[in-house]
Design an enzyme around this catalytic site. Sequence first.
Site, PDB file in Angstrom:
ATOM      1  N   HIS A  17       1.088  -1.444  -0.203  1.00 47.47           N
ATOM      2  CA  HIS A  17      -0.121  -0.172   0.106  1.00 47.47           C
ATOM      3  C   HIS A  17       1.233   1.350  -0.045  1.00 47.47           C
ATOM      4  O   HIS A  17       2.095   1.422   0.317  1.00 47.47           O
ATOM      5  CB  HIS A  17      -0.921   0.195   1.311  1.00 47.47           C
TER       6      HIS A  17
ATOM      7  N   ASP B 140      -8.074  -5.624   0.144  1.00 47.42           N
ATOM      8  CA  ASP B 140      -8.135  -6.080  -1.101  1.00 47.42           C
ATOM      9  C   ASP B 140      -8.313  -7.657  -0.963  1.00 47.42           C
ATOM     10  O   ASP B 140      -8.511  -8.634  -1.971  1.00 47.42           O
ATOM     11  CB  ASP B 140      -8.121  -5.389  -2.732  1.00 47.42           C
TER      12      ASP B 140
HETATM   13  N1  CMC Z   1       4.654  -7.311  -5.110  1.00 45.77           N
HETATM   14  C1  CMC Z   1       5.578  -7.627  -5.539  1.00 45.77           C
HETATM   15  N2  CMC Z   1       6.471  -6.059  -4.580  1.00 45.77           N
HETATM   16  C2  CMC Z   1       5.958  -4.868  -4.827  1.00 45.77           C
HETATM   17  C3  CMC Z   1       4.223  -5.171  -4.144  1.00 45.77           C
HETATM   18  C4  CMC Z   1       3.737  -6.524  -4.724  1.00 45.77           C
HETATM   19  N3  CMC Z   1       3.140  -6.209  -4.635  1.00 45.77           N
HETATM   20  N4  CMC Z   1       4.275  -3.792  -4.289  1.00 45.77           N
HETATM   21  C5  CMC Z   1       5.270  -3.122  -3.902  1.00 45.77           C
HETATM   22  N5  CMC Z   1       6.026  -4.007  -4.894  1.00 45.77           N
HETATM   23  C6  CMC Z   1       8.258  -3.707  -4.344  1.00 45.77           C
HETATM   24  C7  CMC Z   1       8.483  -3.030  -5.716  1.00 45.77           C
HETATM   25  O1  CMC Z   1       8.557  -3.841  -6.840  1.00 45.77           O
HETATM   26  C8  CMC Z   1       9.446  -1.538  -5.457  1.00 45.77           C
HETATM   27  O2  CMC Z   1      10.420  -2.703  -5.265  1.00 45.77           O
HETATM   28  P1  CMC Z   1      12.104  -2.170  -5.128  1.00 45.77           P
HETATM   29  O3  CMC Z   1      11.906  -1.234  -3.754  1.00 45.77           O
HETATM   30  O4  CMC Z   1      12.345  -3.800  -5.044  1.00 45.77           O
HETATM   31  O5  CMC Z   1      11.462  -1.447  -6.568  1.00 45.77           O
HETATM   32  C9  CMC Z   1       8.577  -1.593  -3.320  1.00 45.77           C
HETATM   33  O6  CMC Z   1       7.868  -2.780  -3.140  1.00 45.77           O
HETATM   34  C10 CMC Z   1       7.680   0.052  -3.467  1.00 45.77           C
HETATM   35  O7  CMC Z   1       6.739  -0.116  -4.793  1.00 45.77           O
HETATM   36  P2  CMC Z   1       6.096   1.100  -5.052  1.00 45.77           P
HETATM   37  O8  CMC Z   1       5.333   0.164  -6.114  1.00 45.77           O
HETATM   38  O9  CMC Z   1       7.648   2.017  -4.801  1.00 45.77           O
HETATM   39  O10 CMC Z   1       5.122   1.464  -4.076  1.00 45.77           O
HETATM   40  P3  CMC Z   1       3.803   1.855  -4.222  1.00 45.77           P
HETATM   41  O11 CMC Z   1       3.684   2.913  -3.393  1.00 45.77           O
HETATM   42  O12 CMC Z   1       4.184   3.437  -5.926  1.00 45.77           O
HETATM   43  O13 CMC Z   1       2.579   0.825  -4.673  1.00 45.77           O
HETATM   44  C11 CMC Z   1       0.528  -0.645  -5.095  1.00 45.77           C
HETATM   45  C12 CMC Z   1       1.673   0.010  -3.592  1.00 45.77           C
HETATM   46  C13 CMC Z   1      -0.206  -0.642  -4.242  1.00 45.77           C
HETATM   47  C14 CMC Z   1       0.329  -0.106  -5.911  1.00 45.77           C
HETATM   48  C15 CMC Z   1       2.015  -1.571  -5.045  1.00 45.77           C
HETATM   49  O14 CMC Z   1       1.819  -2.028  -3.464  1.00 45.77           O
HETATM   50  C16 CMC Z   1       0.984  -2.509  -5.831  1.00 45.77           C
HETATM   51  O15 CMC Z   1       1.380  -2.989  -6.614  1.00 45.77           O
HETATM   52  N6  CMC Z   1       0.386  -3.243  -5.233  1.00 45.77           N
HETATM   53  C17 CMC Z   1      -0.431  -4.440  -5.731  1.00 45.77           C
HETATM   54  C18 CMC Z   1      -2.239  -4.301  -6.002  1.00 45.77           C
HETATM   55  C19 CMC Z   1      -2.423  -3.422  -4.948  1.00 45.77           C
HETATM   56  O16 CMC Z   1      -3.340  -4.719  -4.275  1.00 45.77           O
HETATM   57  N7  CMC Z   1      -3.253  -2.818  -5.253  1.00 45.77           N
HETATM   58  C20 CMC Z   1      -4.823  -2.426  -3.677  1.00 45.77           C
HETATM   59  C21 CMC Z   1      -3.711  -1.285  -2.622  1.00 45.77           C
HETATM   60  S1  CMC Z   1      -5.081  -1.752  -1.772  1.00 45.77           S
HETATM   61  C22 CMC Z   1      -6.926  -0.909  -1.917  1.00 45.77           C
HETATM   62  C23 CMC Z   1      -6.854  -0.067  -3.307  1.00 45.77           C
HETATM   63  O17 CMC Z   1      -6.174   0.817  -2.781  1.00 45.77           O
HETATM   64  O18 CMC Z   1      -7.232  -0.294  -3.798  1.00 45.77           O
END
Ligand code: CMC
Length: 396
Positions: free
Chosen positions: A272, A330
């Site tokens: 998140h 989720d």
């Molecule tokens: N699985 C594997 N690695 C992950 C994931 C994941 N779900 N989420 C983040 N990472 C890793 C990412 O690869 C990065 O690693 P590194 O530093 O080595 O490059 C690190 O964690 C930081 O990731 P980020 O993309 O910079 O984080 P963010 O804050 O921009 O993204 C997020 C947040 C929710 C988009 C992301 O965690 C994600 O894609 N999760 C999966 C989709 C999901 O479950 N979304 C629902 C969110 S909650 C409900 C809602 O908001 O609707």
Amino acid sequence: TGKFTYDPGFLSTASCSSAITYIDGDKGELLYRGYPIEQLAVHCDYMETCYLILYGELPSVEQKKAFTARVTQHTMVHEQMQFFLRGFRRDAHPMAVLTGLVGAMSAFYPDSINLHDAGQRDISAVRLIAKMPTLVAMAYKYNMGQPFMYPQNKLSYTGNLMRMMWATPCDEYEPNPVIERALDRILILHADHEQNASTSTVRLCASSGTNPFAAIAAGVACLWGPAHGGANEASLNMLYDIQAQGGVAKIGEFINQVKDKNSSVRLMGFGHRVYKNYDPRAKLMRETCHEVLDALGLHDDPLFKLAMTLEKIALEDDYFIQRKLYPNVDFYSGIVQKAIGVPVSLFTAIFALARTVGWIAQLNEMISDPEYKIGRPRQLFTGAVQRNVVPIAQRA
Ligand code: CMC
């Protein structure tokens, strides 16, 4: 970056001030209008939560009765909306249908489209909250090829949604109270979440002065993405994929794929932007998840066993620990919805239904804010410098 701050993804930009929802991502706190989500989930139902988010205070018994009666009065949709819906292919994704239907409400309810009239905005709010379950259920029935069920207003908001999804005109239908409570809790936990992508979309869209139905349709469209509301559907599809590849025995392989720097596979339903210790909604949804699996005798179902094993393995894995990645709401809401019989393709539409009240409250807040302006981000231009046009015949 000269006069502007370069902040892709808005990691450090507050786009507005708001008094609706408070999140402390480090502590894992979520409050609607000051009330902790843990208390709302236990003491209130979704109608009370809607009233709170919209009007700022929890309703008295009388206020709740009057609000519920207003919502109930608007649950039917214009009969012609059926014909609009029937223009879609039968296998259309419910989120495609919902984006269209909500946008089309601007044409069906032209008497409440003036964004700058507080009275009209309030009628639109009630119309949207009231009609969303009807539209979501219609999108589902259309996929199934079953007759649409009209709302039955003696039922609760959530009971009515269940009946419109699962009843047929031939049978009596009584909502199962365990399922009704679980679904109602899903709605409460998804009702608002401050300036997330879809809410920011609604605000930006409405900042041009467009009508509330158009702005909420923009929110539905944004929510559909798998990084946002589409994560519940993506998370279940991920579980199906792992199951198809061999189930629990293949989790390790899948996790290695997620951890591989060269792969774009993510563990859906994990991580998140704001919650870096845990998602308080996930904690509550996890409780509901176990209650529902127990009540329905599904703990030994292979898909749910797989989900629980995946959760355990990921929580103990260094990759996820170091990056502070925890299951989000989720992950569990997908499992609960699957267990209670909501089809996977409808998960995000249920999320949209629940979030509608948050979108409207945020839109109302923006319009009433004397500092509100049309949203107009700037850019860091990286394209070609000025050059002269060469007539086509002379171009190489
Ligand atoms: N699985 C594997 N690695 C992950 C994931 C994941 N779900 N989420 C983040 N990472 C890793 C990412 O690869 C990065 O690693 P590194 O530093 O080595 O490059 C690190 O964690 C930081 O990731 P980020 O993309 O910079 O984080 P963010 O804050 O921009 O993204 C997020 C947040 C929710 C988009 C992301 O965690 C994600 O894609 N999760 C999966 C989709 C999901 O479950 N979304 C629902 C969110 S909650 C409900 C809602 O908001 O609707």
